[in-house]
Write an enzyme that holds these catalytic residues in place. Structure first.
Site, PDB file in Angstrom:
ATOM      1  N   LYS A 157       0.870  -1.194   0.000  1.00 44.85           N
ATOM      2  CA  LYS A 157       0.000   0.000   0.000  1.00 44.85           C
ATOM      3  C   LYS A 157       0.886   1.215   0.000  1.00 44.85           C
ATOM      4  CE  LYS A 157      -4.276   0.170   0.903  1.00 44.85           C
ATOM      5  NZ  LYS A 157      -5.354  -0.275   0.083  1.00 44.85           N
TER       6      LYS A 157
HETATM    7  N1  GLU Z   1      -7.151  -0.287  -3.059  1.00 41.23           N
HETATM    8  C1  GLU Z   1      -7.935  -1.466  -3.247  1.00 41.23           C
HETATM    9  C2  GLU Z   1      -7.964  -2.317  -1.984  1.00 41.23           C
HETATM   10  O1  GLU Z   1      -7.791  -1.824  -0.911  1.00 41.23           O
HETATM   11  C3  GLU Z   1      -7.536  -2.231  -4.486  1.00 41.23           C
HETATM   12  C4  GLU Z   1      -6.095  -2.650  -4.566  1.00 41.23           C
HETATM   13  C5  GLU Z   1      -5.737  -3.252  -5.913  1.00 41.23           C
HETATM   14  O2  GLU Z   1      -6.582  -3.322  -6.796  1.00 41.23           O
HETATM   15  O3  GLU Z   1      -4.574  -3.625  -6.061  1.00 41.23           O
HETATM   16  O4  GLU Z   1      -8.260  -3.482  -2.028  1.00 41.23           O
END
Ligand code: GLU
Length: 377
Positions: A67
């Site tokens: 993240k």
């Molecule tokens: N930000 C989204 C999540 O928290 C998607 C992450 C992604 O698609 O890699 O799952």
């Protein structure tokens, strides 16, 4: 952690701080979104990257968790400023990302536009287009159909499977939703289509309550024109927190983390919480809900539709062959149903709640992967 200067529209130069955390690389490349928010910090990104590891492992995707984000207030930045932030941040973290290393995606306050800038910045450095370097791109740049609505639709697919198990009917089911962004809007619309009644809605500016059910299309039209819910003439006005106490069958937090806390968990008037946001329930609140017999479908399954369709986008980009919307939706539904099945089985096997069971399923896979790879050299 990266610090970088960006020229504001005023001509002034401002320093920004960005982060990218990769939690585990045992299962494959790292995967996770990029968020723009004032509260973004190293600790938050680290926690959210672990969430992504658990999410990917529960669903069975060949990724570890990551993240990232930039600490900024996106509501106070112009499109040009956001583009300069995105391109410079992407350049700063370029050495550690890539289609086989770490694949960014949208998260809070980022979407197709930012992913297009990200993909272009990466591709400019590579010297050729690399669509598989990010997911959540516009379809014309190698994005997949169905990614935009995927997280919200995944929430609905999970609810359908759970309702079947509980023998609940969607028809007339009363639902309150906190958060009216990319996820909350899709959930409200799709649940209404399936016969549910949306009795509460909220965004950062406030909320609306109507025990008879809000006209979701009317509210969506209001937001399209005025950007936020504040001032919307539908229902009765409440606060962002007030909507959590709405009398309903299902409460869906679809905004920030830490919304259901020890302070308000006693006041919830729902039978089931479905976590569309990441981490909306604090551990103390979790215990209170358990004591009160309120069921909870955890984030790592409930909102995993987003990353599941990201996975499908990455696969399509690698093979340069694209599927249609029905294929994407079917594959996502199947993947989520299988994940739910594993979680329910683990819960029965260990007499644990669904969150603990989901973590158990994920950790078993992560530990096995790490154990089998063993120690190098
Ligand atoms: N930000 C989204 C999540 O928290 C998607 C992450 C992604 O698609 O890699 O799952």
């Amino acid at each position: 952690m990266v610090n970088f200067p960006v020229r504001r529209d005023s001509g002034e130069v401002e320093m920004f701080t960005g982060y990218r955390v990769q939690h585990t690389l045992a299962m494959g490349p790292a995967k996770g979104g990029i968020r723009y928010a004032p509260g973004v910090s190293l600790g938050e990104c680290a926690a959210l990257s672990m969430w992504m590891s658990i999410k990917c492992a529960v669903v069975g995707l060949p990724f570890g968790g990551a993240k990232g984000g930039v600490r900024c207030d996106p509501n106070r930045l112009s499109a040009g400023e956001l583009e300069r932030i995105t391109r410079r941040y992407a350049t700063e973290i370029l050495p550690i990302i890539g289609p086989d290393r770490d694949i960014p995606a949208p998260d809070m306050a980022t979407g197709e536009r930012e992913m297009a800038w990200f993909m272009d910045t990466y591709s400019q450095q590579a010297g050729h287009g690399v669509p598989e370097s990010v997911t959540g791109k516009p379809v014309v740049l190698g994005g997949t159909v169905g990614r935009r609505a995927a997280t919200g639709l995944g929430v609905v697919f999970c609810m359908e499977a759970l309702f079947e198990r509980l023998d609940w009917s969607m028809d007339g089911c009363r639902v309150a939703i906190q958060g009216f962004g990319n996820v909350g809007t899709v959930v409200a619309r799709e649940l209404t289509r399936r016969g549910a009644s949306i009795v509460g809605l909220a965004d950062v500016t406030g909320g609306l309550l109507d025990p008879e059910g809000l006209d979701v299309e009317e509210v969506i039209a209001w937001v399209a024109e005025h950007r936020f819910l504040r001032g919307c003439p539908a229902g009765e006005a409440t606060t962002r927190q007030g909507v959590l106490r709405a009398s309903c069958d299902v409460l869906i937090p679809a905004a920030l983390e830490k919304q259901i806390t020890a302070e308000n968990a006693q006041q919830l008037e729902c039978r089931l919480v479905v976590e569309a946001a990441n981490g909306p329930t604090t551990p103390e609140a979790d215990r209170i809900l358990l004591e009160r017999g309120i069921m909870l479908l955890p984030d790592v399954v409930a909102n995993a539709g987003g990353v599941t369709v990201s996975y499908l986008e990455w696969v399509q980009d690698q093979q340069k062959y694209f599927w249609d919307a029905d294929t994407i939706a079917d594959r996502m539904r199947r993947q989520l149903h299988d994940a739910l099945g594993r979680v329910f089985d683990a819960a029965e096997r260990t007499a644990a709640d669904w969150r603990t069971a989901a973590q158990l399923v994920a950790l078993e896979r992560l530990v096995e992967a790490a154990r089998l790879r063993a120690i190098w050299p």
